[in-house]
Design an enzyme around this catalytic site. Structure first.
Site, PDB file in Angstrom:
ATOM      1  N   HIS A  23       0.713  -1.317  -0.179  1.00 50.92           N
ATOM      2  CA  HIS A  23      -0.149   0.045  -0.229  1.00 50.92           C
ATOM      3  C   HIS A  23       1.333   0.688   0.249  1.00 50.92           C
ATOM      4  CE1 HIS A  23      -3.803  -2.408   1.284  1.00 50.92           C
ATOM      5  NE2 HIS A  23      -2.640  -3.262   1.543  1.00 50.92           N
ATOM      6  N   PRO A 111      -7.487   5.769  -3.894  1.00 46.38           N
ATOM      7  CA  PRO A 111      -7.130   7.348  -4.451  1.00 46.38           C
ATOM      8  C   PRO A 111      -7.769   7.938  -3.504  1.00 46.38           C
ATOM      9  CG  PRO A 111      -8.356   5.950  -6.660  1.00 46.38           C
ATOM     10  CD  PRO A 111      -8.278   4.947  -5.402  1.00 46.38           C
ATOM     11  N   ARG A 112      -7.519   9.116  -3.811  1.00 46.02           N
ATOM     12  CA  ARG A 112      -8.252   9.774  -2.453  1.00 46.02           C
ATOM     13  C   ARG A 112      -8.602  11.083  -2.453  1.00 46.02           C
ATOM     14  NH1 ARG A 112      -4.747  11.044   2.005  1.00 46.02           N
ATOM     15  NH2 ARG A 112      -3.741   9.652   0.648  1.00 46.02           N
ATOM     16  N   ASP A 149     -11.221   1.385  -0.659  1.00 47.43           N
ATOM     17  CA  ASP A 149     -11.765   1.098   0.529  1.00 47.43           C
ATOM     18  C   ASP A 149     -13.130   0.509   1.333  1.00 47.43           C
ATOM     19  OD1 ASP A 149     -11.970   1.645   3.330  1.00 47.43           O
ATOM     20  OD2 ASP A 149     -11.214   3.243   3.243  1.00 47.43           O
ATOM     21  N   GLU A 210      -9.315 -11.817   6.446  1.00 50.19           N
ATOM     22  CA  GLU A 210      -7.543 -10.913   6.886  1.00 50.19           C
ATOM     23  C   GLU A 210      -8.185 -11.337   8.916  1.00 50.19           C
ATOM     24  OE1 GLU A 210      -5.838  -7.018   6.114  1.00 50.19           O
ATOM     25  OE2 GLU A 210      -7.449  -6.884   5.588  1.00 50.19           O
ATOM     26  N   ASP A 290       2.914  -3.484   4.582  1.00 56.06           N
ATOM     27  CA  ASP A 290       3.635  -2.330   4.656  1.00 56.06           C
ATOM     28  C   ASP A 290       4.312  -1.543   5.309  1.00 56.06           C
ATOM     29  OD1 ASP A 290       0.420  -0.061   4.602  1.00 56.06           O
ATOM     30  OD2 ASP A 290       0.158  -2.352   5.372  1.00 56.06           O
TER      31      ASP A 290
END
Ligand SMILES: CNc1ncnc2c1ncn2[C@@H]1O[C@H](COP(=O)(O)O)[C@@H](O)[C@H]1O
Length: 351
Positions: A23, A111-112, A149, A210, A290
């Site tokens: 990420h 994409p924020r 998200d 997860e 991450d």
């Protein structure tokens, strides 16, 4: 390969590796976040965010999922909220993967849109940065996956992101993902956008089982109905679904350090489900998730796998050759990775 020699860091760093599950915002090093923070603080002494090196002290890797997700809103997204710093951070992340001996990278990002930045501008900045990187660095191929998200996005927003992914295929977008807080959201609302992504030739990867909260039989069968090419994490998977994954020979993105440090699995490295999946026929790519949080670069993931599961140099090489089958880019790139691995196999021992 000379298997009488041990797998060590020199070997795993030189091994031409692929990274398929990273990420973007979670891969930014603390040092890079600190530099961004310092510049923001100089520009505005009232900038009200704590120093990343204080909030994320060197050596700290024990993030639970709760502290992990809140760090993005509290810190990372406060720092990378303008295009200049997004570009700066993206470059830093690409350089870090290159420096670790990664030869093929599919970076992913949600994409924020933020005040003054549209989703299109966000994607354009990341893709422009990748393009410039490609032009100056031939060794590592870089592609982008757009992520949805699950914690915040509606079906309409997912559709918007899939459309952006389709529009940007020629610039290096190769797939779509569902990520975000696994205790939130209902993945079934994304059925149509994912059908559209598939119909338009995008690769599909999904965060899968997860947590126990995201591992109900209905969620997992819904996700499998999206016809994914790859699955990420695959932790709390019931036996029947394990069989189905193996039957389909789905490619797996396994994130050993992340799962251990974030206590997403019970026990330590030896208990990681890599130990199970390595005996199945699914291609496995060891991934960092991450690296900014868990501080274990891809080379270290291969080293950990070798140390805890008794793998030889040849075992790691074979795993990497097979993992190339999992990439979303064209056959040309598969051949390129496998070619690099063949050269490595003939030259490393004598180097
Ligand atoms: C335990 N592993 C994980 N599980 C689920 N989602 C994760 C994740 N690690 C990261 N993200 C998702 O990726 C975003 C950060 O990168 P981008 O802003 O998109 O580049 C996080 O906000 C989270 O939604």
């Amino acid at each position: 390969m000379d298997d009488s020699k041990p797998v060590d860091q020199r070997f795993t760093k030189a091994l031409p590796k692929i990274e398929l599950h990273a990420h973007l915002s979670g891969s930014i090093s603390r040092q890079c976040l600190h530099e961004i923070w310092k510049r923001k603080k100089e520009q505005n002494p009232n900038f009200d965010v704590e120093d990343p090196l204080v909030l994320m002290p060197p050596g700290k890797v024990d993030y639970t999922l709760e502290t992990f997700f809140s760090t993005f809103s509290k810190l990372t997204y406060q720092l990378c909220n303008d295009l200049d710093n997004l570009v700066y951070a993206t470059n830093s992340v690409l350089e870090d993967f290159l420096g670790d001996g990664v030869v093929y990278l599919e970076l992913r990002t949600i994409p924020r849109a933020s005040p003054g930045i549209t989703r299109e501008q966000y994607i354009n900045s990341v893709l422009d940065t990748m393009e410039k990187f490609r032009n100056k660095t031939k060794r590592m191929s870089v592609f982008l996956i757009l992520a949805i998200d699950r914690g915040s996005m509606t079906a309409a927003e997912a559709d918007e992101i899939v459309n952006l992914a389709i529009e940007n295929k020629s610039r290096g977008v190769v797939g779509v993902d569902i990520c975000g807080n696994p205790t939130k959201g209902d993945v079934s609302i994304y059925k149509e956008p994912f059908a559209k992504a598939k119909a338009n030739g995008l690769g599909i990867t999904l965060h899968f089982a997860e947590t126990t909260a995201s591992a109900s039989a209905s969620e997992l069968s819904t996700l499998l109905s999206f016809q994914p090419d790859r699955l990420g994490h695959v932790i709390h998977v019931p036996d029947a679904i394990k069989k189905e994954i193996a039957r389909r020979k789905l490619s797996l993105e396994l994130c050993i350090s992340c799962n251990v440090h974030a206590k997403m699995i019970n026990g330590g490295f030896l208990n990681h489900h890599f130990g199970y999946w390595r005996h199945e026929h699914c291609p496995i790519a060891l991934c960092t998730d991450d690296v900014g949080f868990f501080c274990s670069p891809v080379s270290n993931e291969y080293l950990l796998a070798a140390q805890h599961f008794g793998l030889s140099r040849t075992d790691l090489l074979d795993m990497c050759i097979k993992s190339a089958e999992a990439i979303f880019a064209s056959e040309y790139y598969k051949g390129r990775i496998q070619g690099m691995l063949e050269v490595f196999a003939t030259r490393f021992d004598s180097a």
